[in-house]
Each structure stands twice: as structure tokens, then as C-alpha cells.
Design an enzyme around this catalytic site. Structure first.
Site, PDB file in Angstrom:
ATOM      1  N   ASN A  43       0.849  -1.204   0.000  1.00 44.05           N
ATOM      2  CA  ASN A  43       0.000   0.000   0.000  1.00 44.05           C
ATOM      3  C   ASN A  43       0.878   1.245   0.000  1.00 44.05           C
ATOM      4  O   ASN A  43       2.107   1.159   0.008  1.00 44.05           O
ATOM      5  CB  ASN A  43      -0.955  -0.020   1.195  1.00 44.05           C
ATOM      6  CG  ASN A  43      -0.204  -0.101   2.498  1.00 44.05           C
ATOM      7  OD1 ASN A  43       0.500   0.833   2.872  1.00 44.05           O
ATOM      8  ND2 ASN A  43      -0.329  -1.224   3.201  1.00 44.05           N
ATOM      9  N   PRO A  85      -2.893 -11.774  10.771  1.00 47.53           N
ATOM     10  CA  PRO A  85      -3.203 -11.523  12.183  1.00 47.53           C
ATOM     11  C   PRO A  85      -3.255 -10.022  12.453  1.00 47.53           C
ATOM     12  O   PRO A  85      -2.552  -9.250  11.792  1.00 47.53           O
ATOM     13  CB  PRO A  85      -2.022 -12.161  12.921  1.00 47.53           C
ATOM     14  CG  PRO A  85      -0.925 -12.268  11.919  1.00 47.53           C
ATOM     15  CD  PRO A  85      -1.577 -12.395  10.574  1.00 47.53           C
ATOM     16  N   ASP A  86      -4.087  -9.616  13.387  1.00 48.22           N
ATOM     17  CA  ASP A  86      -4.128  -8.207  13.785  1.00 48.22           C
ATOM     18  C   ASP A  86      -3.112  -8.031  14.919  1.00 48.22           C
ATOM     19  O   ASP A  86      -3.358  -8.414  16.067  1.00 48.22           O
ATOM     20  CB  ASP A  86      -5.538  -7.822  14.241  1.00 48.22           C
ATOM     21  CG  ASP A  86      -5.664  -6.316  14.431  1.00 48.22           C
ATOM     22  OD1 ASP A  86      -4.751  -5.709  15.031  1.00 48.22           O
ATOM     23  OD2 ASP A  86      -6.661  -5.745  13.968  1.00 48.22           O
TER      24      ASP A  86
HETATM   25  O1  C5P Z   1      -8.391  -2.309  11.792  1.00 45.74           O
HETATM   26  P1  C5P Z   1      -7.448  -1.380  11.161  1.00 45.74           P
HETATM   27  O2  C5P Z   1      -6.488  -2.058  10.226  1.00 45.74           O
HETATM   28  O3  C5P Z   1      -8.022  -0.150  10.537  1.00 45.74           O
HETATM   29  O4  C5P Z   1      -6.620  -0.842  12.434  1.00 45.74           O
HETATM   30  C1  C5P Z   1      -5.576  -0.018  12.296  1.00 45.74           C
HETATM   31  C2  C5P Z   1      -4.640  -0.178  13.469  1.00 45.74           C
HETATM   32  O5  C5P Z   1      -4.372  -1.555  13.724  1.00 45.74           O
HETATM   33  C3  C5P Z   1      -3.309   0.436  13.180  1.00 45.74           C
HETATM   34  O6  C5P Z   1      -2.791   0.893  14.401  1.00 45.74           O
HETATM   35  C4  C5P Z   1      -2.533  -0.720  12.609  1.00 45.74           C
HETATM   36  O7  C5P Z   1      -1.144  -0.539  12.746  1.00 45.74           O
HETATM   37  C5  C5P Z   1      -3.023  -1.883  13.421  1.00 45.74           C
HETATM   38  N1  C5P Z   1      -3.047  -3.167  12.703  1.00 45.74           N
HETATM   39  C6  C5P Z   1      -2.197  -4.179  13.078  1.00 45.74           C
HETATM   40  N2  C5P Z   1      -2.237  -5.377  12.424  1.00 45.74           N
HETATM   41  C7  C5P Z   1      -3.095  -5.583  11.418  1.00 45.74           C
HETATM   42  C8  C5P Z   1      -3.962  -4.551  11.011  1.00 45.74           C
HETATM   43  C9  C5P Z   1      -3.912  -3.344  11.668  1.00 45.74           C
HETATM   44  O8  C5P Z   1      -1.393  -4.000  14.009  1.00 45.74           O
HETATM   45  N3  C5P Z   1      -3.116  -6.733  10.793  1.00 45.74           N
END
Ligand code: C5P
Length: 403
Positions: free
Chosen positions: A217, A312-313
């Protein structure tokens, strides 16, 4: 001219004497003068006689907008006692380059020219950036002088190790102008995060499709890098887990370079245990190709299908740790910022989230953000990312539980 925008303006409005002694690195002091000027510093240059042989006072005068002084009794001196007057009301004296000879004179407390006299009569901090041949630097006499200066409370900046003007390689290079700016800047920044440990993520991730292609991105990493620098300046130990970007490692920051979201998660978990703050600035890819092709995918006339699986988040995982650090998230939204950002903060159980509208910040040097925390929403005026970073650090320091 390099980009100095990552240096925040803790220097704005400061008055600094820049001392230039005799060394080939004096040509870099011209750039340093300009860089400090760009940071809003009122620079007053004082050259030793040897310094003025390398670069003329006229050059510094043109770049600083102030009279540049040299030698001792400058002919142009209109009023008496410039060696006292010039130093008064100054926030700092920086001698860059500081030659072996000048360091020896400083250590001996000599007042044999205007610059050494100013240093002796100062009532402000003194910074010295040595620049000399590596053997001159390593000579016990120089080392003794440097140790004397340090015990007198003088801050020695550098020298860097590398190729020297004389053709040799080793310690003795003057630090680059942007590093010197950064060191001064850090000195003037309140140590709001002293004794704290911070881990950040920054930049995009790159999810391989085949050996040469991938999904990524437009994140430039600038916001995350500015925040990492601001945390370091505020006195914390900083680890920055960074996706692929074209930015230098900020001073005082340890960088772990990664490519994919899975690598970023490994990098974060290797560093995050026991830290005080985790700031997730990275634009992590939400999905990755289920099975990247081992060989380059060949072109054919037919449509191809790419199976994507969720990543993974990282932030949610860190925030869910039993002894989670203070977690800060970022959210870039294309509409309804307040609603989506606050929803995201609550869903990931974050004490703080920084939101911005896409188009306001992605890729550029400026951003317009809103901070969301338990106390509500706090919009910040549009500003360079470096300023925003400092305000975020101030907010984190305020909300961080005391140790
Ligand atoms: O849910 P979203 O992607 O919009 O959330 C953004 C936040 O979550 C940011 O702080 C981003 O760095 C973190 N994030 C993460 N891992 C992911 C997706 C998002 O740490 N896979």
C-alpha cells in the site's frame, strides 16, 4: 539539500553560536548553518583563524543572516567585548567541526581567540563535534582532552567512523548536519518518556504473490518514523519494527526491518514483552496470498484468481496480552472518522487511537489527526507529522500509568 523535516522544531526560536574551527569538515558547517536556519534557529557563526581559511565568514554571513565573526579582534567589531556579549542570551554553543587543536585549547581553558574565549565565558551548554584524522583522534593526548571536556560537562557529539578526507578510514568524521541538528533538538526536548521502553510499527507491509510481485500500500512510514524519533527524543528506549520504506533510522532508535505482516508480528513479539508503550502505526495488509507462487507467474490470456487469507491483527494481539503495554492504534478512514475510529478503539480495547482521513496524511509530510482516548476526542490542527508526533508523545506521557 537533504530533507530535514523529520527534525521537529524544538529548536525554533533558539539562539545558537556555531563555532567553526580548522578542518575540511568546515564545508559541512555551511550546510549545518542553513539547516539550523530552516529549523528556526538564530545562528551566530564564529570562526577560528584556521576555520576561516577553509570557508570564508562571508559564506556563513550569507547563510545565517547574521554577522559571522572570526579571529579575535575582528576589524568590523563596532562595540567592545564581543567575547562576552555574543555569548549572552545564547541557548547553546556548538563547535562543529572541532579540530584536535581546538579541543586541546578548550581542555586547557585557553582564551587565545574569540571562539575559545566565548566558550570559556559561556553560561550555556557547550556541544563539541570533533573532526580529524583517525590517528589524531586516537592519540592519547586527544583522548585525554576529550575526557577532560566531558568531566567539565561538555557534550561530545561523535565522531562518526568512516572514510576520511585524507583517504584513511576510521573514527574522526564529523557527524552529518542532520544528526547534529537532531542531537541539539533532543537536548531541548523535555524527557517525558525517560526510563520508558517503546515499540512501534511503521510503514506498509509487502505480501508476496510470487518472487517478484506482491500486495502492498501507499504508506510512506513518515508518521511512524516521526513518532519513533519523538519517543527517542523524549528519553525512551525505542524499537521500530518497520516495513519496506526509504527512510533513514532515526537517531537513538533500533530498527528491525521486516517485509510481510507475519514477519512484522514476529518482530513485534520479539521486542514487546515488558515494554511500557506499543504504538501501531504500520499500514499492515489485512490479507496475504494464501500460497505465494514459488516461481514467477507467467502471463497468459486467461484470468487468474488469487486466494487471500486474513493476516493476524498485531495490535489487537498485543492489546490482549495479560500484561499489555499502553497500546496506541492508528486508523485511516475515508469517511465518518469519529464513528469508525472510536468503534475501532473500543473493539481493540485501546486506551488511545489516532485517527485521520485518508487524503489528509497518506504519503505526505503533513497530517490532520484526531486523538481519541477515554477522555474524549482531541482534534489537533493540521501540522507537519513531526509536530503531530510530539503532541502524541505528550498525550501518551500524560495518560501513561506511573511506574
Ligand atoms: O483495523 P485497522 O487495520 O483499521 O486498524 C488499524 C490499526 O491496527 C493500526 O494501528 C494498525 O497498525 C493496526 N493493525 C495491526 N495489524 C493488522 C492490522 C492493523 O497492528 N493486521
Amino acid at each position: 539539500m537533504p530533507d530535514y523535516t523529520h527534525v521537529i522544531d524544538g529548536l525554533r526560536g533558539r539562539r545558537i553560536v556555531l563555532g567553526v574551527s580548522g578542518g575540511i569538515a568546515a564545508y559541512k558547517s555551511a550546510e549545518l548553518t542553513r539547516a539550523l536556519g530552516h529549523m528556526g534557529v538564530d545562528v551566530h557563526v564564529v570562526l577560528t583563524e584556521a576555520g576561516a581559511r577553509f570557508v570564508t565568514p562571508l559564506t556563513f554571513q550569507a547563510l545565517s543572516g547574521n554577522r559571522a565573526w572570526s579571529g579575535f579582534l575582528d576589524e568590523k567589531m563596532e562595540d567592545g567585548m564581543p567575547h562576552i556579549r555574543l555569548g549572552r542570551g545564547m541557548d547553546a554553543i556548538l563547535v562543529a567541526p572541532a579540530s584536535a587543536d581546538f579541543i586541546a585549547r578548550l581542555a586547557a581553558g585557553l582564551a587565545s581567540d574569540l571562539l575559545s574565549t566565548l566558550c570559556l565565558a559561556r553560561d550555556c551548554p557547550l556541544f563539541v563535534a570533533p573532526a580529524m584524522n583517525r590517528q589524531m583522534w586516537e592519540n592519547p593526548a586527544t583522548q585525554r582532552n576529550v575526557a577532560t571536556l566531558q568531566s567539565d560537562g561538555v557534550t561530545i557529539l561523535g565522531p562518526a567512523v568512516g572514510e576520511q578526507a585524507c583517504g584513511e578510514t576510521g573514527p574522526g568524521r564529523m557527524l552529518e548536519p542532520e544528526v547534529l541538528c537532531e542531537e541539539l533538538n533532543a537536548f531541548f526536548t523535555p524527557k517525558l518518556l525517560a526510563g520508558r521502553k517503546v515499540v512501534l510499527t511503521a510503514g506498509p507491509t509487502f505480501e508476496a504473490v510470487d518472487p517478484v510481485r506482491g500486495i502492498t500500500n501507499a504508506s510512506s512510514g513518515k508518521m511512524g518514523y516521526a513518532l519513533a524519533a519523538a519517543c527517542a527524543r523524549a528519553g525512551s528506549e525505542v524499537v521500530l519494527v518497520s516495513g519496506p520504506v526509504a527512510l533513514p533510522v532515526p537517531v537513538g532508535v533500533r530498527r528491525i526491518e521486516v517485509t510481510s505482516a507475519l514477519q512484522m508480528r514476529d518482530g513485534v513479539f520479539a521486542a514487546v514483552m515488558g515494554v511500557d508503550v506499543f504504538i501501531a502505526v504500520a499500514a499492515v495488509a489485512d490479507y496475504r496470498p494464501a500460497e505465494p507462487a514459488v516461481h514467477k507467474i507467467k502471463k497468459s490470456g486467461a484470468a487468474i484468481h488469487l486466494e487471500l487469507v486474513p493476516n493476524p491483527d498485531i495490535l489487537a494481539e498485543v492489546a490482549a496480552l495479560p500484561e499489555a503495554p499502553f497500546c496506541v492504534g492508528f486508523a485511516a478512514e475515508s469517511r465518518d472518522l469519529d464513528t469508525f475510529a472510536e468503534e475501532k478503539r473500543r473493539a481493540k480495547r485501546l486506551p488511545m487511537l489516532v485517527g485521520n482521513l485518508i487524503g489528509d496524511g497518506l504519503g505526505g509530510d503533513e497530517n490532520t489527526v484526531v486523538i481519541y482516548d477515554e477522555e474524549g476526542r482531541h482534534p489537533l490542527p493540521r501540522a507537519p507529522k513531526t509536530f503531530i508526533a510530539r503532541q502524541i508523545v505528550e498525550r501518551i506521557a500524560r495518560l501513561l500509568p506511573t511506574k
